[in-house]
Design an enzyme around this catalytic site. Sequence first.
Site, PDB file in Angstrom:
ATOM      1  N   GLU A   1      11.507  -8.117  -3.493  1.00  0.00           N
ATOM      2  CA  GLU A   1      10.781  -7.613  -2.332  1.00  0.00           C
ATOM      3  C   GLU A   1      10.083  -8.739  -1.568  1.00  0.00           C
ATOM      4  O   GLU A   1       9.268  -8.474  -0.694  1.00  0.00           O
ATOM      5  CB  GLU A   1       9.760  -6.545  -2.747  1.00  0.00           C
ATOM      6  CG  GLU A   1      10.387  -5.185  -2.980  1.00  0.00           C
ATOM      7  CD  GLU A   1       9.369  -4.095  -3.240  1.00  0.00           C
ATOM      8  OE1 GLU A   1       9.733  -2.920  -3.048  1.00  0.00           O
ATOM      9  OE2 GLU A   1       8.229  -4.385  -3.643  1.00  0.00           O
TER      10      GLU A   1
ATOM     11  N   SER B   1       8.491   7.357 -10.290  1.00  0.00           N
ATOM     12  CA  SER B   1       8.289   6.154  -9.485  1.00  0.00           C
ATOM     13  C   SER B   1       7.414   5.167 -10.254  1.00  0.00           C
ATOM     14  O   SER B   1       6.400   5.530 -10.833  1.00  0.00           O
ATOM     15  CB  SER B   1       7.647   6.498  -8.135  1.00  0.00           C
ATOM     16  OG  SER B   1       6.387   7.100  -8.316  1.00  0.00           O
TER      17      SER B   1
ATOM     18  N   SER C   1       4.867   6.644 -19.106  1.00  0.00           N
ATOM     19  CA  SER C   1       4.235   6.532 -17.789  1.00  0.00           C
ATOM     20  C   SER C   1       4.731   7.591 -16.813  1.00  0.00           C
ATOM     21  O   SER C   1       4.031   7.920 -15.850  1.00  0.00           O
ATOM     22  CB  SER C   1       4.475   5.139 -17.209  1.00  0.00           C
ATOM     23  OG  SER C   1       5.811   4.979 -16.764  1.00  0.00           O
TER      24      SER C   1
ATOM     25  N   LEU D   1      18.335   2.540 -18.119  1.00  0.00           N
ATOM     26  CA  LEU D   1      19.173   3.735 -17.934  1.00  0.00           C
ATOM     27  C   LEU D   1      18.356   4.978 -17.639  1.00  0.00           C
ATOM     28  O   LEU D   1      18.827   6.098 -17.854  1.00  0.00           O
ATOM     29  CB  LEU D   1      20.018   3.965 -19.196  1.00  0.00           C
ATOM     30  CG  LEU D   1      20.852   2.776 -19.688  1.00  0.00           C
ATOM     31  CD1 LEU D   1      21.502   3.103 -21.021  1.00  0.00           C
ATOM     32  CD2 LEU D   1      21.908   2.391 -18.654  1.00  0.00           C
TER      33      LEU D   1
ATOM     34  N   ALA E   1       3.203  -6.385  -7.702  1.00  0.00           N
ATOM     35  CA  ALA E   1       1.839  -6.042  -8.106  1.00  0.00           C
ATOM     36  C   ALA E   1       1.835  -4.993  -9.211  1.00  0.00           C
ATOM     37  O   ALA E   1       1.012  -5.057 -10.135  1.00  0.00           O
ATOM     38  CB  ALA E   1       1.047  -5.553  -6.904  1.00  0.00           C
TER      39      ALA E   1
ATOM     40  N   ASP F   1       8.876  -0.567 -13.057  1.00  0.00           N
ATOM     41  CA  ASP F   1       7.878  -1.640 -12.989  1.00  0.00           C
ATOM     42  C   ASP F   1       7.055  -1.706 -14.269  1.00  0.00           C
ATOM     43  O   ASP F   1       6.715  -2.796 -14.743  1.00  0.00           O
ATOM     44  CB  ASP F   1       6.960  -1.420 -11.787  1.00  0.00           C
ATOM     45  CG  ASP F   1       7.697  -1.567 -10.463  1.00  0.00           C
ATOM     46  OD1 ASP F   1       8.740  -2.245 -10.442  1.00  0.00           O
ATOM     47  OD2 ASP F   1       7.230  -1.002  -9.455  1.00  0.00           O
TER      48      ASP F   1
ATOM     49  N   ASP G   1       0.870  -1.165   0.000  1.00  0.00           N
ATOM     50  CA  ASP G   1       0.000   0.000   0.000  1.00  0.00           C
ATOM     51  C   ASP G   1       0.913   1.222   0.000  1.00  0.00           C
ATOM     52  O   ASP G   1       1.722   1.395   0.916  1.00  0.00           O
ATOM     53  CB  ASP G   1      -0.891  -0.006   1.248  1.00  0.00           C
ATOM     54  CG  ASP G   1      -2.099   0.902   1.109  1.00  0.00           C
ATOM     55  OD1 ASP G   1      -2.834   0.770   0.127  1.00  0.00           O
ATOM     56  OD2 ASP G   1      -2.313   1.750   2.009  1.00  0.00           O
TER      57      ASP G   1
ATOM     58  N   ASN H   1      18.947  -1.834 -13.035  1.00  0.00           N
ATOM     59  CA  ASN H   1      19.335  -0.484 -13.416  1.00  0.00           C
ATOM     60  C   ASN H   1      20.844  -0.355 -13.222  1.00  0.00           C
ATOM     61  O   ASN H   1      21.524  -1.327 -12.850  1.00  0.00           O
ATOM     62  CB  ASN H   1      18.555   0.580 -12.636  1.00  0.00           C
ATOM     63  CG  ASN H   1      18.794   0.517 -11.134  1.00  0.00           C
ATOM     64  OD1 ASN H   1      19.814   0.008 -10.651  1.00  0.00           O
ATOM     65  ND2 ASN H   1      17.845   1.043 -10.367  1.00  0.00           N
TER      66      ASN H   1
END
Length: 305
Positions: free
Chosen positions: A141, A250, A284, A222, A44, A254, A13, A186
């Site tokens: 994670e 952020s 994005s 990159l 997720a 993903d 969350d 990365n």
Amino acid sequence: MTGLVCVVGSLNDDTTLAVPVLPSPGETTLTRGVRLTSPGGKGANQAAAAAVLGAEVAMVGAVGDDEPGERSLAALRDVGVDLTAVAVREDVGTGIAVITVDDSGENTIVVDPGANRTLTPDEVTRAITAASPAVLLVQLEVPRDAVTAAVEAAGDAVVVLNPAPMPADPEPVREVVSRVDVLVPNRSELGRLAGRPEPTDASEVAECVAALGPTGSVVVTLGADGALCFEPGAAPVLVPGIPTSTRDASGAGDVFCGCLAQELARGTGLLDAVRSANALAAASTAHPGARIRADLVDRMSPLAP
């Protein structure tokens, strides 16, 4: 025909805070009064991206029996992700992340794994064996033994490892790297895996990749500079960055990994899959939040190569 993408990873969350500049150690920074609470977690987020783009996706992970867990599951369910293998724990809360984003779109992230820490190798092995995926996508994670179990249970699946977040001791990750088909670090993660400083240019990236020893393909993200694609027996290929008005970076990694997995599950070659992932990840960053929204995909698609 698109094969199944199975994602083994975290469900969190997220609370995102907008700040003028990221705080330095010991410094207090006030927000701009903007607070966004949304479902997150690297696993997720990547599962949602692949599903929004049209892949059949199964998620393997764990949440708490709480409101954040319910939100996480509902968000994935809404985009069609199969949640059969997501465990709901009664004795531990859903993972949480606090994200600060500055005016340039750069971010810092602090994560409390919560229920993600409880995912077991047996749960992972059973889920992957039952799913028989075309592509297995894993991050770091969740516990290391769960990651190892996922790779061992992959069978004929194309195994994609996003080695993030990198642990303090990268040696256990190095043991897994040689067993994956596509490694997606990365620059910072690549340097730590290779036992070298973070590479600053293409030649240093290539040296770090060589220092990893025997591997499958390596795709080094990159940021705004795009991605470098290394396939065995071929010269590295730079996929250039796409200029974007960045509001929030952020989750871009993903989106990249989710899109990459979706394309590989369709049978797309790695380099073309990287090109599509690079375009969508760049697009994005023009939107707030760590997760791609279904209503944005059509708007982003003209950027695809």
